[in-house]
Motif scaffolding. Structure first.
Motif, PDB file in Angstrom:
ATOM      1  N   GLU A 407      99.002  -4.466  -8.997  1.00  0.00           N
ATOM      2  CA  GLU A 407      99.644  -3.239  -8.509  1.00  0.00           C
ATOM      3  C   GLU A 407     100.738  -2.788  -9.468  1.00  0.00           C
ATOM      4  O   GLU A 407     100.885  -1.592  -9.759  1.00  0.00           O
ATOM      5  CB  GLU A 407     100.219  -3.466  -7.114  1.00  0.00           C
ATOM      6  N   TRP A 408     101.508  -3.745  -9.988  1.00  0.00           N
ATOM      7  CA  TRP A 408     102.585  -3.390 -10.915  1.00  0.00           C
ATOM      8  C   TRP A 408     102.018  -2.873 -12.234  1.00  0.00           C
ATOM      9  O   TRP A 408     102.571  -1.956 -12.840  1.00  0.00           O
ATOM     10  CB  TRP A 408     103.501  -4.586 -11.147  1.00  0.00           C
ATOM     11  N   LEU A 409     100.914  -3.430 -12.696  1.00  0.00           N
ATOM     12  CA  LEU A 409     100.278  -2.908 -13.908  1.00  0.00           C
ATOM     13  C   LEU A 409      99.850  -1.453 -13.710  1.00  0.00           C
ATOM     14  O   LEU A 409      99.999  -0.624 -14.611  1.00  0.00           O
ATOM     15  CB  LEU A 409      99.066  -3.766 -14.278  1.00  0.00           C
ATOM     16  N   GLN A 410      99.318  -1.144 -12.520  1.00  0.00           N
ATOM     17  CA  GLN A 410      98.917   0.237 -12.251  1.00  0.00           C
ATOM     18  C   GLN A 410     100.128   1.157 -12.204  1.00  0.00           C
ATOM     19  O   GLN A 410     100.085   2.295 -12.701  1.00  0.00           O
ATOM     20  CB  GLN A 410      98.144   0.319 -10.936  1.00  0.00           C
ATOM     21  N   ILE A 411     101.220   0.677 -11.609  1.00  0.00           N
ATOM     22  CA  ILE A 411     102.459   1.465 -11.582  1.00  0.00           C
ATOM     23  C   ILE A 411     102.913   1.765 -13.012  1.00  0.00           C
ATOM     24  O   ILE A 411     103.291   2.895 -13.331  1.00  0.00           O
ATOM     25  CB  ILE A 411     103.563   0.710 -10.803  1.00  0.00           C
TER      26      ILE A 411
END
Length: 496
Positions: A407-411
């Motif tokens: 999720e953080w990579l997508q953010i």
């Protein structure tokens, strides 16, 4: 098969890895330690803790391998820390670390004595509380008895190298972070030292990052129970080694590294590049290369802080496992990661963080996501400056804690509006240290040759256009918060 060891001397722990000629990590060992905070704003550590942790790690690793198969060791180390030793090579006082902010007065004194234009001309950087120079000036003003004992100052990794070899050196990537080093001439700045009345004799000699510092001394070999020679190579600053270990050796890729602090980094080799002080401009651990860098002081530290408040016993995977249940924008909540002040672009040691938008519907998941988004917005301020300097942000390699959470990579992809890549063998700065040892051992003819063999990427996360549009609006709101809260947090300091 032969092996090298890369050791990263971090703020909260030491990590060591064993790497073979194929670039495969075949063993590793980690040791944690704690920073001391004797007063508000102080951050110190006995440098012998790093030395002991290094010996413990080497004992653990060397006992597992056949005699003489490990031939080289190199280091990565936290930047800017001040270690001072006397003529006998003994540490005079605890090291003052990069995140120590006691030197605000010294920063102002240096600016008055030298001027920002002169600093930029001779070092390509302005002066900040975290850097080595104001720490040295603080020692001169507040502990003159200790200052007068100084034979040499060193950076954290350099002290460990000295303890292992008996030789005192540093190298360009750490020297640049002292703000006493001219990165264009690759020499200590006589102009800066003379104007501040600092004896150049206390500066360590500078060698290349992959140059041999020496071999393990007889005493160290006895402590490690070995009877063969092991070469020690000087190593590099943690951000430079993190970049090297991620394949960042030219302008085709940029780096985002999120550990205790957060870093955005891009190679900038233009001969006529002149830094304006909004970013850092340092020497790489790759010869003849330079990079621009922006820093968020409390990146992963912000997440650790929140975890300790909410669920201190959970690991980070568990702590963030349901983060996607909080929608983009964290349900109208925004976080600024100014727990220890902020570096880029504000250079403000006194600003403090905030949650903006709390209401009765705010959940713990919203708070967690807002911290991830706030850290990413802060790093994006550095990326925005890079773009304004015509640096073409094409592809970002993400390393550290943020690279382990989908999720953080997508953010990151959505906020930065650029594809995000992760490393197959993500070992952080310790991997870059191992690469320096391998180059020192002459396993490769060039860093480019080594990159082709050792550096592989596994995950590519592309930005989602609808998310990018929303995050652009949110980022513009984020940039309003510093100016709005700066006088408020300054007023609150009298009640601390």
């Amino acid at each position: 098969m032969n092996f090298v060891i890369g050791i990263d001397i971090g703020t909260s722990g030491l990590k060591s890895i064993v790497v073979n000629k194929k670039g495969e990590v075949v063993d590793s060992h980690s040791i944690s330690y704690k920073t001391e905070h004797p007063q508000s704003g102080y951050s110190e550590m006995d440098p012998n803790i790093w030395y002991k942790a290094t010996l413990d790690s080497l004992n653990h690793l060397l006992s597992k391998f056949d005699k003489e198969t490990i031939s080289g060791i190199s280091f990565s180390g936290q930047m800017h820390g001040l270690v001072v030793v006397d003529e006998d090579g003994k540490s005079i006082r605890p090291a003052i670390l990069w995140n120590d902010t006691r030197t605000s007065q010294e920063v102002e004194d240096i600016k008055q004595a030298i001027g920002i234009e002169t600093l930029l001309k001779h070092t390509q950087n302005t002066v900040l509380e975290g850097f080595t120079l104001p720490k040295l000036m603080w020692l001169k003003a507040h502990e003159p008895e200790n200052y007068n004992k100084i034979h040499k100052f060193m950076l954290p990794k350099d002290y460990v190298v000295y303890k292992l070899t008996g030789n005192i050196y540093t190298e360009p990537s750490d020297a640049a972070g002292t703000i006493m080093y001219n990165i264009k001439s690759e020499k200590w700045s006589k102009e800066i030292l003379n104007q501040l009345n600092i004896d150049s004799k206390i500066c360590p000699d500078v060698i290349a990052s992959h140059d041999r510092s020496g071999t393990l001394t007889k005493d160290i070999k006895e402590k490690l129970n070995i009877d063969w020679e092991i070469n020690v190579y000087q190593g590099g600053a943690d951000n430079a080694c993190g970049a090297l270990g991620s394949g960042i050796t030219d302008e085709t890729k940029q780096l985002v590294s999120i550990g205790t602090s957060g870093v955005a980094l891009s190679i900038e080799n233009s001969a006529n590049y002149e830094n304006d002080g909004n970013m850092h401009y340092f020497s790489h651990c790759v010869p003849n290369q330079k990079y621009v860098m922006g820093v968020t002081l409390s990146a992963g530290y912000s997440l650790e802080w929140l975890k300790q408040l909410i669920e201190p016993s959970e690991d980070f995977n568990t702590f963030l496992q349901d983060i996607s249940k909080s929608k983009l924008g964290s349900n109208g909540l925004m976080y600024t990661p100014y727990l220890l002040g902020e570096r880029t672009p504000y250079n403000d040691a006194s600003i403090r963080g905030s949650f903006i938008g709390l209401d009765a519907n705010t959940t713990q998941l919203d708070m967690k996501r807002s911290v991830l988004e706030g850290i990413t917005y802060s790093i994006n301020e550095s990326i925005e400056i890079m773009r304004s300097k015509d640096i073409d942000i094409k592809e970002i390699v993400s390393i550290g804690g943020s690279a382990k959470n989908a999720e953080w990579l997508q953010i990151q992809a959505d906020v930065f509006n650029v594809p995000i890549t992760t490393r197959t063998e993500e070992q952080g700065p310790a991997y870059g240290a191992a690469m320096l040892a391998a180059m020192g051992e002459q396993w490769f003819n060039s860093f480019n040759d080594m990159n082709e063999t050792w550096i592989n990427y596994r995950e590519h996360v592309s930005p989602i256009s609808s998310h990018t549009e929303s995050y652009e609006k949110l980022f513009n709101i984020y940039k309003l918060i510093y100016t709005a809260t700066q006088p408020i947090t300054k007023g609150l300091t009298q009640f601390k």
